[in-house]
Motif scaffolding. Structure first.
Motif, mmCIF file in Angstrom:
data_model
loop_
_atom_site.group_PDB
_atom_site.id
_atom_site.type_symbol
_atom_site.label_atom_id
_atom_site.label_comp_id
_atom_site.label_asym_id
_atom_site.label_seq_id
_atom_site.Cartn_x
_atom_site.Cartn_y
_atom_site.Cartn_z
ATOM 1 N N LEU A 47 0.804 -1.213 0.000
ATOM 2 C CA LEU A 47 0.000 0.000 0.000
ATOM 3 C C LEU A 47 0.839 1.266 0.000
ATOM 4 C CD1 LEU A 47 -2.607 -1.131 2.672
ATOM 5 C CD2 LEU A 47 -2.834 -1.192 0.170
ATOM 6 N N MET A 48 1.876 1.294 0.817
ATOM 7 C CA MET A 48 2.652 2.527 0.965
ATOM 8 C C MET A 48 3.938 2.253 1.721
ATOM 9 S SD MET A 48 0.361 4.389 3.939
ATOM 10 C CE MET A 48 1.630 5.475 4.560
ATOM 11 N N LEU A 49 4.833 3.209 1.668
ATOM 12 C CA LEU A 49 6.028 3.214 2.487
ATOM 13 C C LEU A 49 6.047 4.526 3.240
ATOM 14 C CD1 LEU A 49 9.525 2.037 2.045
ATOM 15 C CD2 LEU A 49 9.246 4.471 2.399
ATOM 16 N N ALA A 50 6.312 4.461 4.514
ATOM 17 C CA ALA A 50 6.426 5.671 5.328
ATOM 18 C C ALA A 50 7.563 5.434 6.318
ATOM 19 C CB ALA A 50 5.101 5.966 6.049
ATOM 20 N N TRP A 51 7.708 6.313 7.266
ATOM 21 C CA TRP A 51 8.798 6.248 8.228
ATOM 22 C C TRP A 51 8.255 6.173 9.645
ATOM 23 C CZ3 TRP A 51 13.690 5.800 6.404
ATOM 24 C CH2 TRP A 51 13.868 6.098 5.043
ATOM 25 N N MET A 52 8.988 5.478 10.491
ATOM 26 C CA MET A 52 8.633 5.401 11.904
ATOM 27 C C MET A 52 9.851 5.772 12.745
ATOM 28 S SD MET A 52 6.536 1.837 12.235
ATOM 29 C CE MET A 52 4.809 2.032 12.642
ATOM 30 N N ASN A 53 9.608 6.501 13.817
ATOM 31 C CA ASN A 53 10.633 6.644 14.840
ATOM 32 C C ASN A 53 10.248 5.692 15.969
ATOM 33 O OD1 ASN A 53 8.609 7.971 16.255
ATOM 34 N ND2 ASN A 53 9.603 9.964 16.233
ATOM 35 N N ILE A 54 11.022 5.660 17.028
ATOM 36 C CA ILE A 54 10.736 4.720 18.109
ATOM 37 C C ILE A 54 9.383 5.003 18.757
ATOM 38 C CG2 ILE A 54 12.013 6.006 19.877
ATOM 39 C CD1 ILE A 54 11.752 2.144 19.543
ATOM 40 N N ASP A 55 8.996 6.274 18.845
ATOM 41 C CA ASP A 55 7.706 6.612 19.451
ATOM 42 C C ASP A 55 6.545 6.118 18.592
ATOM 43 O OD1 ASP A 55 8.966 7.855 21.612
ATOM 44 O OD2 ASP A 55 8.952 9.816 20.622
#
Length: 135
Positions: A47-55
């Protein structure tokens, strides 16, 4: 590769490691982010690519509702917060060297901000690119 991920290479199916140990070994980039691929749990469609931080990662795990980190807003982005096109977490996987997250999700509505089902609607066709939203 971290020691923990190296150990897991040789682990048998069903071996377990506590969550905090794994989270502490994820390879966030210099900005504190890791790429996260969202895939439809029912069809397997990316569906998509996004970014995550630890929070964002912790909130996703704790709430079951997918949360990303918006680089443009420099803030947590709870998918569907304004559009209603939410993603509910079905499963979360970490790749073999800890630098990519795969989220299997139940997608409500389109995943892409263009209102297409997937962000990957531009298909290479020879020397041109074709818009194919339904594929």
């Amino acid at each position: 590769m971290s020691g923990l991920f190296k150990q897991l290479e040789a682990a048998d199916d069903g071996a377990r490691v506590d969550l905090e140990s794994i989270l502490s070994e994820i390879k966030f980039n210099a900005d504190g982010l890791v790429p996260a691929i969202a895939q439809a749990a029912d069809s397997g469609k990316v569906l998509m690519l996004a970014w995550m931080n630890i929070d964002a990662l912790r909130e996703t795990i704790q709430s079951g509702r997918v949360c990303y980190f918006s680089r443009s807003r420099n803030a947590l982005w709870r998918k569907g917060e304004t559009s209603g096109h939410t993603q509910l977490l079905v499963s979360l996987r970490i790749d073999c060297d800890g630098d990519t997250i795969l989220l299997e999700v139940e997608q409500a509505g389109p995943a892409c901000h263009t209102n297409r089902p997937s962000c990957f609607y531009l298909h290479l066709k020879g020397d041109s690119v074709e818009v194919r939203a339904g594929v």
